[in-house]
Motif scaffolding. Structure first.
Motif, PDB file in Angstrom:
ATOM      1  N   GLU A 141       0.849  -1.031   0.073  1.00 42.84           N
ATOM      2  CA  GLU A 141       0.102   0.122  -0.109  1.00 42.84           C
ATOM      3  C   GLU A 141       0.711   1.246   0.107  1.00 42.84           C
ATOM      4  OE1 GLU A 141      -3.190   2.427   2.686  1.00 42.84           O
ATOM      5  OE2 GLU A 141      -2.281   0.984   3.527  1.00 42.84           O
ATOM      6  N   VAL A 142       1.637   1.206   0.779  1.00 38.80           N
ATOM      7  CA  VAL A 142       2.648   2.406   1.111  1.00 38.80           C
ATOM      8  C   VAL A 142       3.672   2.715  -0.361  1.00 38.80           C
ATOM      9  CG1 VAL A 142       4.986   3.482   1.917  1.00 38.80           C
ATOM     10  CG2 VAL A 142       2.985   2.344   3.519  1.00 38.80           C
ATOM     11  N   LEU A 143       4.082   1.459  -0.960  1.00 35.99           N
ATOM     12  CA  LEU A 143       4.925   1.761  -2.321  1.00 35.99           C
ATOM     13  C   LEU A 143       3.758   2.395  -3.417  1.00 35.99           C
ATOM     14  CD1 LEU A 143       7.136  -1.240  -2.125  1.00 35.99           C
ATOM     15  CD2 LEU A 143       7.791   0.907  -1.598  1.00 35.99           C
ATOM     16  N   GLN A 144       2.622   1.692  -3.280  1.00 34.91           N
ATOM     17  CA  GLN A 144       1.663   2.076  -4.482  1.00 34.91           C
ATOM     18  C   GLN A 144       1.235   3.535  -4.215  1.00 34.91           C
ATOM     19  OE1 GLN A 144      -2.112  -0.246  -4.167  1.00 34.91           O
ATOM     20  NE2 GLN A 144      -2.842   1.105  -5.753  1.00 34.91           N
ATOM     21  N   LEU A 146       2.742   6.052  -2.624  1.00 30.14           N
ATOM     22  CA  LEU A 146       3.824   7.147  -2.902  1.00 30.14           C
ATOM     23  C   LEU A 146       4.359   6.605  -4.528  1.00 30.14           C
ATOM     24  CD1 LEU A 146       5.705   6.872   0.440  1.00 30.14           C
ATOM     25  CD2 LEU A 146       3.956   8.534  -0.382  1.00 30.14           C
ATOM     26  N   LYS A 147       3.909   6.048  -5.212  1.00 32.33           N
ATOM     27  CA  LYS A 147       4.199   5.846  -6.695  1.00 32.33           C
ATOM     28  C   LYS A 147       5.542   5.335  -6.653  1.00 32.33           C
ATOM     29  CE  LYS A 147       0.008   7.441  -8.007  1.00 32.33           C
ATOM     30  NZ  LYS A 147      -0.645   7.757  -6.869  1.00 32.33           N
ATOM     31  N   ILE A 148       5.953   4.318  -6.106  1.00 31.05           N
ATOM     32  CA  ILE A 148       7.280   3.770  -6.249  1.00 31.05           C
ATOM     33  C   ILE A 148       7.307   2.551  -6.886  1.00 31.05           C
ATOM     34  CG2 ILE A 148       9.211   3.082  -4.857  1.00 31.05           C
ATOM     35  CD1 ILE A 148       8.350   4.955  -2.779  1.00 31.05           C
ATOM     36  N   ALA A 149       7.302   2.493  -8.183  1.00 32.86           N
ATOM     37  CA  ALA A 149       7.343   1.166  -8.875  1.00 32.86           C
ATOM     38  C   ALA A 149       8.627   0.840  -9.621  1.00 32.86           C
ATOM     39  CB  ALA A 149       6.263   1.539  -9.993  1.00 32.86           C
ATOM     40  N   PHE A 150       9.614   1.785  -9.112  1.00 29.43           N
ATOM     41  CA  PHE A 150      10.973   1.538  -9.784  1.00 29.43           C
ATOM     42  C   PHE A 150      11.745   1.017  -8.833  1.00 29.43           C
ATOM     43  CE2 PHE A 150       9.777   5.836  -8.416  1.00 29.43           C
ATOM     44  CZ  PHE A 150      10.514   6.173  -7.409  1.00 29.43           C
ATOM     45  N   LEU A 151      11.487  -0.374  -8.324  1.00 32.73           N
ATOM     46  CA  LEU A 151      12.104  -1.023  -7.185  1.00 32.73           C
ATOM     47  C   LEU A 151      13.589  -1.313  -7.657  1.00 32.73           C
ATOM     48  CD1 LEU A 151       9.053  -3.056  -5.502  1.00 32.73           C
ATOM     49  CD2 LEU A 151      10.177  -1.024  -4.499  1.00 32.73           C
ATOM     50  N   HIS A 152      13.686  -1.736  -8.593  1.00 32.52           N
ATOM     51  CA  HIS A 152      14.876  -2.227  -9.300  1.00 32.52           C
ATOM     52  C   HIS A 152      16.161  -1.072  -9.602  1.00 32.52           C
ATOM     53  CE1 HIS A 152      13.545  -6.313  -8.404  1.00 32.52           C
ATOM     54  NE2 HIS A 152      12.558  -5.930  -9.272  1.00 32.52           N
ATOM     55  N   SER A 159      15.902  10.953  -8.947  1.00 33.85           N
ATOM     56  CA  SER A 159      15.782  12.545  -8.713  1.00 33.85           C
ATOM     57  C   SER A 159      15.792  12.916  -7.358  1.00 33.85           C
ATOM     58  CB  SER A 159      14.421  13.080  -9.500  1.00 33.85           C
ATOM     59  OG  SER A 159      13.374  12.749  -8.992  1.00 33.85           O
ATOM     60  N   GLY A 160      15.885  14.145  -6.812  1.00 33.60           N
ATOM     61  CA  GLY A 160      15.773  14.353  -5.521  1.00 33.60           C
ATOM     62  C   GLY A 160      14.640  14.231  -4.988  1.00 33.60           C
ATOM     63  N   GLY A 161      13.396  14.317  -5.648  1.00 33.67           N
ATOM     64  CA  GLY A 161      11.821  13.983  -5.374  1.00 33.67           C
ATOM     65  C   GLY A 161      11.613  12.422  -5.185  1.00 33.67           C
ATOM     66  N   GLN A 162      12.383  11.766  -5.929  1.00 33.69           N
ATOM     67  CA  GLN A 162      12.078  10.269  -5.889  1.00 33.69           C
ATOM     68  C   GLN A 162      12.925   9.711  -4.455  1.00 33.69           C
ATOM     69  OE1 GLN A 162      13.524   9.323  -9.877  1.00 33.69           O
ATOM     70  NE2 GLN A 162      11.570   8.652 -10.410  1.00 33.69           N
ATOM     71  N   LYS A 163      14.137  10.249  -4.463  1.00 34.41           N
ATOM     72  CA  LYS A 163      14.791   9.991  -3.419  1.00 34.41           C
ATOM     73  C   LYS A 163      13.890  10.130  -1.839  1.00 34.41           C
ATOM     74  CE  LYS A 163      19.443  10.387  -4.997  1.00 34.41           C
ATOM     75  NZ  LYS A 163      20.743  11.324  -4.875  1.00 34.41           N
ATOM     76  N   LYS A 164      13.366  11.418  -1.894  1.00 30.21           N
ATOM     77  CA  LYS A 164      12.487  11.623  -0.631  1.00 30.21           C
ATOM     78  C   LYS A 164      11.465  10.707  -0.530  1.00 30.21           C
ATOM     79  CE  LYS A 164      11.601  14.603   2.706  1.00 30.21           C
ATOM     80  NZ  LYS A 164      11.699  16.154   2.778  1.00 30.21           N
ATOM     81  N   ARG A 165      10.933  10.436  -1.655  1.00 28.80           N
ATOM     82  CA  ARG A 165       9.705   9.070  -1.564  1.00 28.80           C
ATOM     83  C   ARG A 165      10.170   8.156  -1.165  1.00 28.80           C
ATOM     84  NH1 ARG A 165       8.007  10.841  -7.137  1.00 28.80           N
ATOM     85  NH2 ARG A 165       7.126   8.714  -7.127  1.00 28.80           N
ATOM     86  N   VAL A 166      11.230   7.830  -1.427  1.00 24.88           N
ATOM     87  CA  VAL A 166      11.757   6.316  -1.143  1.00 24.88           C
ATOM     88  C   VAL A 166      12.149   6.450   0.401  1.00 24.88           C
ATOM     89  CG1 VAL A 166      13.794   4.719  -1.318  1.00 24.88           C
ATOM     90  CG2 VAL A 166      12.763   5.832  -3.334  1.00 24.88           C
ATOM     91  N   ALA A 167      12.649   7.421   0.769  1.00 21.50           N
ATOM     92  CA  ALA A 167      13.158   7.458   2.282  1.00 21.50           C
ATOM     93  C   ALA A 167      11.712   7.796   3.118  1.00 21.50           C
ATOM     94  CB  ALA A 167      13.766   8.881   2.570  1.00 21.50           C
ATOM     95  N   TRP A 195      -3.411  11.319   1.421  1.00 22.31           N
ATOM     96  CA  TRP A 195      -3.338  10.042   2.031  1.00 22.31           C
ATOM     97  C   TRP A 195      -2.216   9.789   3.205  1.00 22.31           C
ATOM     98  CZ3 TRP A 195       1.463   7.177   2.248  1.00 22.31           C
ATOM     99  CH2 TRP A 195       1.208   5.880   2.760  1.00 22.31           C
ATOM    100  N   LEU A 196      -1.158  10.638   3.175  1.00 29.14           N
ATOM    101  CA  LEU A 196      -0.077  10.540   4.415  1.00 29.14           C
ATOM    102  C   LEU A 196      -0.833  11.030   5.418  1.00 29.14           C
ATOM    103  CD1 LEU A 196       2.659  10.176   5.301  1.00 29.14           C
ATOM    104  CD2 LEU A 196       3.286  12.573   4.627  1.00 29.14           C
ATOM    105  N   GLU A 197      -1.732  12.213   5.324  1.00 28.77           N
ATOM    106  CA  GLU A 197      -2.339  12.707   6.408  1.00 28.77           C
ATOM    107  C   GLU A 197      -3.167  11.661   7.195  1.00 28.77           C
ATOM    108  OE1 GLU A 197      -2.952  17.381   5.262  1.00 28.77           O
ATOM    109  OE2 GLU A 197      -4.744  15.843   5.068  1.00 28.77           O
ATOM    110  N   ASN A 198      -3.962  10.884   6.280  1.00 28.23           N
ATOM    111  CA  ASN A 198      -4.934  10.190   6.822  1.00 28.23           C
ATOM    112  C   ASN A 198      -4.204   8.867   7.464  1.00 28.23           C
ATOM    113  OD1 ASN A 198      -7.417  11.273   6.104  1.00 28.23           O
ATOM    114  ND2 ASN A 198      -7.019  10.203   4.037  1.00 28.23           N
ATOM    115  N   TYR A 199      -3.006   8.433   6.845  1.00 31.11           N
ATOM    116  CA  TYR A 199      -2.111   7.510   7.344  1.00 31.11           C
ATOM    117  C   TYR A 199      -1.527   7.431   8.986  1.00 31.11           C
ATOM    118  CZ  TYR A 199       1.473   3.793   7.236  1.00 31.11           C
ATOM    119  OH  TYR A 199       2.183   2.604   7.360  1.00 31.11           O
TER     120      TYR A 199
END
Length: 635
Positions: A141-144, A146-152, A159-167, A195-199
């Motif tokens: 759920e968290v990965l979905q 935060l749109k993290i589909a680039f696991l490999h 990018s800086g934004g992608q790193k922040k979402r992974v963190a 979504w993050l607020e509700n989580y």
């Protein structure tokens, strides 16, 4: 149960003192928001708490048996790790079991043999033993979300934004008992933030967060602490409560200081008289005199950011977009979109990350070209472009040199001129900072300096791409007022819903697959309407599904049957139209009252009346919204 104690913490960098002997505690279940002006030490305090910085004095104490996780503004990873490896790098045995299960399943799907089958069997047993299936579901759920589909993908390629979402994904998946976060909403689109607020609200965790997002503070935090003039103040409530109580506190402080100043004048006269009858004065009264003096001059001058620049005249033709198209391969960004801008319009651009918002701004600025269609700019238009990528200030230059490279003297709206140094002072850069290097500035101070370099070119059409990131709440408030009174056009991409609600007339909603919807109204109005539409669509699908199961006929026929049961009567149609108008009007009233509360009114009776009215409006919105939904389902 106390999780964290900060006792008498002080920190200074050279002559610049951030805070002095501040103390606070964090108990189980508390969700505290930390706010302060840029450069006042918010991030430094978090680093002291987490051990990345050392305090000049004071002590930080954690409860021994709790897990603590820190999300920094600029998270660091091993650049050679894949995203999957970075997320699962943990001592948590349950998460390690989930990781092994995912890897085993992937290996088995790639190559089915005894070895991969045995590995999957063992991983499944471990999952059963640790009862880890719920955790695996949460990870997905968290990965979905935060749109993290680039696991490999390697971390070094993100990018800086992608790193922040992974963190962010990593700290949420770790599920610590105490979570410390520095600007968690940066690089998230609005849907992710909601979504993050509700989580966070629905999780049993304790939170200390630095954020400029006022709706986030309002929704998530139940306490606010503020660093102001090197001291720390505590407010036992959400952001709206903080705004109200801060105004009360400052009012009381000003009143006490005014009294102390009057007393100081009287005591000063007595001290100067030197009575002839005795050679010495009463020591206790002299000591009291100096105490009064300290009180009278305790209030530091409240520096305020002043945004006042000259705007070039706007002609009749501003900006015209005609049937513009843009795609990257099979991915459509914008498809045959047309719009003619009018003088003074303020338009918000919203949509998920990666849907093409920044590309659209770049096309307007002619930094990128549409595949077809035309973009025509009026001859008088001077753009001021505040871009995410544009914040590339020369770190080796002094702050004043950055401004002088543009102009030695800058014309203002009232016809006067200011030197570079005077203008920097208006933008809250005092003399000592003006001659320091850009590299010494905080993230928020760099953004404020970049904003200044955009505004002093006297634009009449401002294009702002995420202008709110890293700006403190005080600066945001001043920027909002400036843009509200700005006579030119404004095009804004921002994830700050409060900022957008306060400023925009209508929205360009990027819905994906090239669809751009022109919506009249602000973000909150759009969300209410969209929620209604989504619920109506869901209700329609449910009705179709029920009809299909009963009659066993194709969905199309069932849909026709459902919608042809009856149409709205003329009376219901009038009611439906009136409801739409009423809902829009109530939203405007709610926004005005919310703004009034946030403006810092100190009259208790007025505050109670405003709160009561907002409660009635919310109740009316719910009633009218449900009726609107009923009628829309019939339609």
């Amino acid at each position: 149960m106390n999780y964290l104690s900060a006792e008498l913490i002080s920190k200074a960098f050279g002559a610049k003192k951030l805070f002095s002997k501040i103390s606070f505690g964090l108990n189980q279940g508390q969700r505290i928001g930390l706010i302060a002006k840029n450069g006042a030490g918010k991030s430094t305090l978090l680093k002291i708490i987490t051990g990345e910085e050392i305090a000049d004095e004071g002590k930080i104490t954690f409860r021994n048996d709790i897990t603590v996780t820190y999300l920094s503004q600029n998270p660091e990873f091993n650049l050679n790790d894949t995203v999957e490896e970075a997320i699962y790098k943990t001592d948590n045995i349950v998460l390690n079991a989930v990781r092994e299960y995912d890897f085993a399943l992937e290996a088995f799907e790639l190559e089915m043999n005894d070895k991969t089958s045995t590995r999957l069997e063992k991983a499944t047993e471990a999952m059963n033993h640790l009862d880890a299936w719920q955790i695996e579901s949460k990870v997905k759920e968290v990965l979905q979300r935060l749109k993290i589909a680039f696991l490999h993908k390697k971390i070094g390629l993100l990018s800086g934004g992608q790193k922040k979402r992974v963190a962010l994904a990593k700290v949420l998946i770790d599920e610590p008992q105490l979570l410390i976060m520095d600007e968690p909403t940066n690089h998230l689109d609005v849907e992710m933030i909601e979504w993050l607020e509700n989580y966070l609200v629905n999780k049993d965790l304790t939170l200390l967060v630095v954020t400029h997002d006022r709706y986030f503070l309002d929704s998530v935090c139940n306490e606010i602490i503020e660093i102001d003039n090197q001291k720390l103040f505590t407010y036992k409530g959400n952001f709206q409560y903080y705004v109200e109580k801060k105004a009360e506190r400052e009012g009381m402080e000003n009143s006490e200081i005014d009294k102390a100043k009057n007393l100081y004048k009287r005591e000063l006269e007595w001290v100067r008289k030197m009575p002839r009858a005795r050679g010495t004065k009463s020591k206790s009264r002299v000591d009291a005199f100096y105490d009064v003096k300290d009180k009278a001059f305790s209030k530091k001058a409240d520096e305020k950011l002043e945004l006042s620049v000259k705007m070039n005249r706007l002609g009749k033709k501003i900006l015209e977009l005609e049937k513009i198209k843009k795609a990257f391969g099979d991915i459509k960004i914008i498809n045959e979109f047309s719009y003619i801008f009018k003088k003074g319009e303020k338009i918000g651009v919203v949509g998920k990350n990666g849907v093409g918002k920044s590309t659209f701004l770049n096309m307007v600025m002619e930094l990128d070209k549409p595949d077809s269609g035309t973009i025509s700019t009026g001859e008088t238009i001077i753009y001021g472009y505040y871009s995410q990528e544009g914040i590339q200030l020369n770190e080796d230059k002094r702050v004043i040199e950055v401004v002088k490279d543009i102009a030695e003297f800058i014309p203002l709206a009232d016809g006067s001129k200011l030197s570079a140094s005077q203008l920097l002072t208006r933008f809250l850069f005092p003399a000592d900072i003006q001659y320091s290097f850009v590299s010494k500035l905080s993230g928020g101070e760099k953004r404020r300096l970049f904003l200044m370099t955009v505004l002093i070119k006297n634009p009449n059409f401002l294009i702002l791409d995420e202008p709110t990131n890293d700006l403190d709440i005080v600066t945001l408030s001043v920027l909002e007022d400036f843009l509200t009174n700005f006579q030119g056009c404004v095009l804004i991409v921002t994830h700050d819903r409060y900022f957008m609600d306060k400023l925009v007339d209508h929205l360009f909603v990027f819905e994906g697959n090239g669809v751009v919807r022109d919506y009249p109204g602000n973000y909150t109005e759009y969300r209410i309407r969209k929620d209604m539409e989504d619920r109506a669509a869901a209700a329609g699908k449910t009705e179709i599904a029920i009809g299909e199961s009963k009659a066993n006929i194709p969905i199309v026929k069932s849909s026709e049957s459902a919608t042809s049961k009856r149409k709205l009567s003329s009376k219901e149609k009038r009611e439906y139209d009136q409801l739409e108008k009423d809902i829009a009007k109530l939203e405007v009233e709610k926004e005005m009252l919310t703004e009034k509360l946030n403006s810092g009114i100190s009259n208790h009776k007025e505050i109670m009346e405003c709160s009561e009215q907002i409660g009635k409006i919310i109740e009316a919105l719910e009633t009218k919204g449900m009726r609107w939904l009923e009628l829309s389902e019939i339609m």
